[in-house]
Design an enzyme around this catalytic site. Structure first.
Site, short mmCIF file in Angstrom:
data_model
loop_
_atom_site.label_atom_id
_atom_site.label_comp_id
_atom_site.label_asym_id
_atom_site.label_seq_id
_atom_site.Cartn_x
_atom_site.Cartn_y
_atom_site.Cartn_z
N CYS A 1 -6.09 -27.58 12.46
CA CYS A 1 -7.20 -28.54 12.51
C CYS A 1 -6.74 -29.97 12.27
CB CYS A 1 -8.28 -28.14 11.51
SG CYS A 1 -9.16 -26.64 12.00
N CYS B 1 -11.95 -28.72 8.00
CA CYS B 1 -10.78 -27.91 7.64
C CYS B 1 -9.51 -28.76 7.59
CB CYS B 1 -10.64 -26.77 8.65
SG CYS B 1 -9.23 -25.69 8.32
N ASP C 1 -8.19 -7.40 0.93
CA ASP C 1 -7.23 -7.58 2.01
C ASP C 1 -7.89 -7.10 3.30
OD1 ASP C 1 -5.68 -4.93 3.30
OD2 ASP C 1 -6.76 -4.52 1.44
N HIS D 1 -5.09 -20.94 11.00
CA HIS D 1 -6.42 -21.44 10.67
C HIS D 1 -7.25 -20.37 9.95
CE1 HIS D 1 -10.38 -23.26 10.97
NE2 HIS D 1 -10.79 -22.07 11.38
N CYS E 1 -6.37 -27.23 7.61
CA CYS E 1 -5.25 -26.36 7.97
C CYS E 1 -4.35 -27.07 8.98
CB CYS E 1 -5.77 -25.04 8.54
SG CYS E 1 -6.23 -25.12 10.29
N ASP F 1 0.86 -1.18 0.00
CA ASP F 1 0.00 0.00 0.00
C ASP F 1 0.90 1.24 0.00
OD1 ASP F 1 0.93 0.29 2.56
OD2 ASP F 1 -0.94 -0.25 3.53
#
Length: 378
Positions: A317, A312, A274, A343, A314, A92
């Site tokens: 998990c 999930c 974002d 996660h 991830c 940015d």
């Protein structure tokens, strides 16, 4: 047609595309994982980002200018080498700090005079300085320097601010063209996205969108939302602006947002997102699941032997229970934050993948309705 962006499919106004950059092709819609100081807060590394299927990392021009200094990053080979990340990075421009550090800055035609939030040191940043810093960082995509207008703001102030932002955008483009032509520049293919402003005034937004669309930039962002206005106002502004931005370029809604916000904005034609929310909420024990958000520190999870979300895949998990993660938070172990941030970011990245698949299969409206129902959103 843009040489960098290909619109592969439309389902209603929802867009499925590809954006080609010097650091790889981005599948859109996409959520950019926010690493303000070239790191995701919560002890998440660039290697972790690949594991959780992050496509784009986002870093902050103003903060990296202060620490470690953009010249340090340049001397270390640019952000990609510095943080060991070989996929796209968006930086940015520092424009949001014009808004968020309102008590520490003064806006003039030439740019903005800041006092550092760290030590009070005087700083000046205008369009040229922002482009120079971002060129030193060597990001894939640089954002134009603008003023993020506070809400509410008077119509007269918004008109003056937007006119100045347009003048600043022209200066950004001229300076980026110059910097990309220099032998010493690390990324000579750095791209520039312009930013639409105008508060919640639809006519000012539309006029500004038409004006900046003429500049043939690499992409276009809608800025100045998610700064205190209602969700209804945000959606109204997106509805008004998107048709007036180039349809053969990516459209980026800055700083947004919740999973529901993302579904609503994709439905209105937005490609890039974002937000700090998934990482920040994860650090405080709020995690997103296929059945809506939960607070993992709740007493009811003390003896819960299931993962955060049984659907999930991830790292958290696949390996840990809610009971264990709750214990980590109670014991103030850093691993608690790390697992929950991993996660949440995985949840967001996976959501975007599912959105792309739904658009590919012409069933986005049904997908959205099912998601909202499963999250308990009326």
């Amino acid at each position: 047609m843009s040489e960098n962006y290909t619109l592969l499919k439309k389902d209603g106004n929802a867009r499925r595309g590809e954006f080609r950059t010097v650091h790889g092709t981005i599948q859109t819609p996409v959520f950019m994982n926010v690493g303000t100081l070239a790191a995701i807060k919560g002890a998440v590394s660039s290697m972790d980002l690949k594991d959780i299927e992050c496509q784009v990392e986002l870093s902050n021009t103003y903060h990296l200018h202060l620490r470690p200094g953009d010249t340090v990053v340049r001397d270390m080979g640019g952000l990609h080498k510095f943080m060991n990340w070989d996929r796209p990075i968006l930086t940015d421009s520092g424009g949001f700090q014009v808004f968020s550090l309102a008590g520490l800055r003064k806006i003039k035609e030439e740019g903005v005079y800041f006092s550092s939030h760290i030590d009070g040191k005087k700083i000046f940043m205008g369009p040229e300085e922002s482009m120079q810093i971002q060129s030193n960082l060597a990001s894939t995509i640089a954002m134009a320097f603008d003023e993020c207008i506070e809400n509410p703001a008077t119509r007269e102030y918004v008109k003056q601010s937007v006119a100045r932002t347009t003048r600043w955008l022209k200066r950004c483009k001229t300076e980026m063209d110059r910097l990309n032509s220099l032998d010493s520049t690390i990324n000579k293919n750095q791209m520039l996205f312009g930013i639409n402003q105008g508060g919640t005034y639809e006519d000012i937004r539309i006029e500004h969108a038409k004006e900046i669309a003429k500049m043939d930039l690499d992409g276009y962002a809608i800025g100045g939302l998610a700064v205190g206005e209602s969700h209804e106002d945000m959606y109204r502004v997106i509805d008004a602006v998107v048709p007036h931005l180039p349809q053969d370029k990516p459209i980026y809604l800055m700083g947004v947002g919740t999973p529901v916000n993302i579904l609503e904005a994709v439905e209105r034609g937005v490609d890039f997102f974002d937000c700090v929310l998934p990482a920040r909420n994860g650090r405080h024990g709020q995690v997103f699941t296929s059945n809506g958000p939960i607070k993992v520190m709740s007493k009811k999870y003390e003896l819960d032997a299931t993962p955060i979300d049984e659907n999930c895949q991830c790292p958290a998990c696949k390996n840990y229970t809610k009971s264990y993660i709750r214990h980590l938070f109670k014991a103030k172990e850093m691993l608690a934050m790390r697992l929950c941030v991993l996660h949440n970011l995985y949840f967001y990245n996976k959501l975007m993948e599912e959105i792309r698949e739904a658009i590919d299969n012409d069933c986005f409206a049904e997908f959205k309705a099912n998601k909202l129902k499963s999250w308990g959103v009326e």
